[in-house]
Write a protein that holds these residues in place. Structure first.
Motif, mmCIF file in Angstrom:
data_model
loop_
_atom_site.group_PDB
_atom_site.id
_atom_site.type_symbol
_atom_site.label_atom_id
_atom_site.label_comp_id
_atom_site.label_asym_id
_atom_site.label_seq_id
_atom_site.Cartn_x
_atom_site.Cartn_y
_atom_site.Cartn_z
ATOM 1 N N ASP A 76 18.682 36.915 -24.352
ATOM 2 C CA ASP A 76 19.515 37.724 -25.252
ATOM 3 C C ASP A 76 18.829 39.015 -25.688
ATOM 4 O OD1 ASP A 76 21.427 35.745 -25.099
ATOM 5 O OD2 ASP A 76 21.020 34.922 -27.094
ATOM 6 N N GLY A 77 17.525 38.953 -25.889
ATOM 7 C CA GLY A 77 16.789 40.122 -26.361
ATOM 8 C C GLY A 77 16.223 40.988 -25.264
ATOM 9 N N GLN A 78 16.431 40.587 -24.004
ATOM 10 C CA GLN A 78 15.878 41.307 -22.858
ATOM 11 C C GLN A 78 14.390 41.564 -23.081
ATOM 12 O OE1 GLN A 78 18.361 44.765 -22.166
ATOM 13 N NE2 GLN A 78 20.220 43.573 -22.421
ATOM 14 N N ILE A 79 13.678 40.496 -23.433
ATOM 15 C CA ILE A 79 12.267 40.574 -23.810
ATOM 16 C C ILE A 79 11.384 40.213 -22.617
ATOM 17 C CG2 ILE A 79 10.527 39.731 -25.431
ATOM 18 C CD1 ILE A 79 12.868 38.770 -27.219
ATOM 19 N N SER A 80 10.350 41.004 -22.397
ATOM 20 C CA SER A 80 9.402 40.684 -21.323
ATOM 21 C C SER A 80 8.655 39.407 -21.695
ATOM 22 C CB SER A 80 8.397 41.821 -21.124
ATOM 23 O OG SER A 80 7.507 41.882 -22.225
ATOM 24 N N ARG A 81 8.083 38.763 -20.721
ATOM 25 C CA ARG A 81 7.375 37.505 -20.957
ATOM 26 C C ARG A 81 6.220 37.683 -21.950
ATOM 27 N NH1 ARG A 81 7.129 32.728 -17.518
ATOM 28 N NH2 ARG A 81 5.356 31.491 -18.206
ATOM 29 N N SER A 82 5.441 38.753 -21.789
ATOM 30 C CA SER A 82 4.304 38.960 -22.692
ATOM 31 C C SER A 82 4.777 39.279 -24.118
ATOM 32 C CB SER A 82 3.383 40.069 -22.176
ATOM 33 O OG SER A 82 4.071 41.293 -22.096
ATOM 34 N N ASP A 83 5.839 40.072 -24.251
ATOM 35 C CA ASP A 83 6.386 40.361 -25.577
ATOM 36 C C ASP A 83 6.994 39.113 -26.208
ATOM 37 O OD1 ASP A 83 5.583 43.001 -25.507
ATOM 38 O OD2 ASP A 83 7.573 43.788 -25.001
ATOM 39 N N LEU A 84 7.600 38.264 -25.389
ATOM 40 C CA LEU A 84 8.174 37.019 -25.904
ATOM 41 C C LEU A 84 7.082 36.145 -26.505
ATOM 42 C CD1 LEU A 84 10.640 35.099 -26.204
ATOM 43 C CD2 LEU A 84 9.943 34.123 -24.000
ATOM 44 N N GLU A 85 5.977 36.008 -25.805
ATOM 45 C CA GLU A 85 4.861 35.187 -26.294
ATOM 46 C C GLU A 85 4.358 35.710 -27.644
ATOM 47 O OE1 GLU A 85 2.352 32.007 -26.413
ATOM 48 O OE2 GLU A 85 3.918 32.377 -24.932
ATOM 49 N N THR A 86 4.209 37.017 -27.746
ATOM 50 C CA THR A 86 3.767 37.622 -29.008
ATOM 51 C C THR A 86 4.800 37.380 -30.110
ATOM 52 O OG1 THR A 86 2.557 39.332 -27.807
ATOM 53 C CG2 THR A 86 3.087 39.793 -30.111
ATOM 54 N N TYR A 87 6.071 37.526 -29.774
ATOM 55 C CA TYR A 87 7.142 37.367 -30.759
ATOM 56 C C TYR A 87 7.210 35.939 -31.294
ATOM 57 C CZ TYR A 87 11.805 37.717 -32.856
ATOM 58 O OH TYR A 87 12.874 37.690 -33.722
ATOM 59 N N ILE A 88 7.218 34.951 -30.406
ATOM 60 C CA ILE A 88 7.421 33.573 -30.863
ATOM 61 C C ILE A 88 6.184 32.973 -31.533
ATOM 62 C CG2 ILE A 88 9.245 33.158 -29.178
ATOM 63 C CD1 ILE A 88 7.274 31.373 -27.630
ATOM 64 N N THR A 89 5.013 33.577 -31.326
ATOM 65 C CA THR A 89 3.803 33.038 -31.958
ATOM 66 C C THR A 89 3.441 33.740 -33.262
ATOM 67 O OG1 THR A 89 2.392 34.436 -30.570
ATOM 68 C CG2 THR A 89 2.830 32.186 -29.794
ATOM 69 N N GLN A 90 4.193 34.779 -33.636
ATOM 70 C CA GLN A 90 3.914 35.436 -34.912
ATOM 71 C C GLN A 90 4.333 34.538 -36.073
ATOM 72 O OE1 GLN A 90 6.330 38.995 -35.745
ATOM 73 N NE2 GLN A 90 7.786 38.229 -34.251
ATOM 74 N N LYS A 91 3.862 34.848 -37.240
ATOM 75 C CA LYS A 91 4.199 34.050 -38.417
ATOM 76 C C LYS A 91 5.574 34.466 -38.932
ATOM 77 C CE LYS A 91 2.614 32.657 -42.987
ATOM 78 N NZ LYS A 91 3.332 31.438 -42.934
ATOM 79 N N PHE A 92 6.473 33.515 -38.989
ATOM 80 C CA PHE A 92 7.793 33.723 -39.559
ATOM 81 C C PHE A 92 7.805 33.125 -40.956
ATOM 82 C CE2 PHE A 92 8.761 34.242 -35.125
ATOM 83 C CZ PHE A 92 9.840 35.098 -35.082
ATOM 84 N N THR A 93 8.302 33.868 -41.914
ATOM 85 C CA THR A 93 8.434 33.395 -43.281
ATOM 86 C C THR A 93 9.879 32.963 -43.494
ATOM 87 O OG1 THR A 93 6.754 34.967 -43.978
ATOM 88 C CG2 THR A 93 8.145 34.039 -45.704
ATOM 89 N N ALA A 94 10.078 31.781 -44.065
ATOM 90 C CA ALA A 94 11.430 31.271 -44.285
ATOM 91 C C ALA A 94 12.281 32.280 -45.039
ATOM 92 C CB ALA A 94 11.378 29.950 -45.038
ATOM 93 N N GLY A 95 13.484 32.527 -44.499
ATOM 94 C CA GLY A 95 14.431 33.415 -45.149
ATOM 95 C C GLY A 95 14.253 34.890 -44.875
ATOM 96 N N HIS A 96 13.267 35.257 -44.055
ATOM 97 C CA HIS A 96 13.035 36.670 -43.742
ATOM 98 C C HIS A 96 13.177 36.880 -42.236
ATOM 99 C CE1 HIS A 96 11.517 40.727 -44.052
ATOM 100 N NE2 HIS A 96 10.653 40.452 -43.096
#
Length: 166
Positions: A88-108
């Motif tokens: 859906d985000g047309q994200i490269s594999r390396s960018d995907l890894e960085t995105y999903i491993t970042q810290k997500f804060t609930a509600g943000h």
């Protein structure tokens, strides 16, 4: 679970309304549900004790909106959703890894790299992990992106995430 998408659009400052379903697309139901109940034994849904509820809307300003709530008992919801996020985000594999491993804060909510075609908000869930993923799609399938991207999509996802109680 029920989204009040119109209230969320208003809260996000987006001058549009939404109605359930995708007008002009007979192959898309207003709501899709996937869970361990109907999953194969070796599927990620079954292995993680997961469910995904996906709601589809038509925007008054043109295009479509999709909001999915994913919950898992084991692991992280974002790992389960990674293939969908990448698509859906047309994200490269390396960018995907960085995105999903970042810290997500609930509600943000955070938008995806490369144009913010997807926004994700972690939910405050007990007994597992859950998130909301929101994306939009243009009526013209050749368009580069849907009508809501970047900051408006992030603000909408924030507003929707505040509506979900898990």
């Amino acid at each position: 679970m029920g989204f009040d998408v119109n209230a969320a659009l208003k809260k996000a400052g987006i001058a549009a309304t939404a109605k359930p379903g995708e007008e002009g697309r007979s192959d898309t139901a207003a709501v899709d549900a996937d869970s361990t109940t109907n999953a194969q034994a070796d599927s990620p849904l079954k292995q993680r004790g997961a469910s995904i509820l996906t709601c589809h809307y038509t925007l008054s300003t043109g295009g479509y909106l999709t909001a999915a709530v994913a919950g898992v008992h084991t692991g992280t919801a974002i790992s389960l959703m990674a293939p969908l996020l990448q698509h859906d985000g047309q994200i490269s594999r390396s960018d995907l890894e960085t995105y999903i491993t970042q810290k997500f804060t609930a509600g943000h909510a955070l938008t995806s790299p490369g144009g913010g075609l997807v926004a994700v908000a972690k939910l405050d869930a007990s007994g597992g992990d859950a998130l909301v993923e929101v994306t939009s799609e243009a009526v013209d399938t050749n368009a580069d992106h849907g009508p809501l991207v970047g900051e408006p999509l992030r603000a909408l996802t924030d507003a929707l995430a505040k509506q979900v109680k898990v």
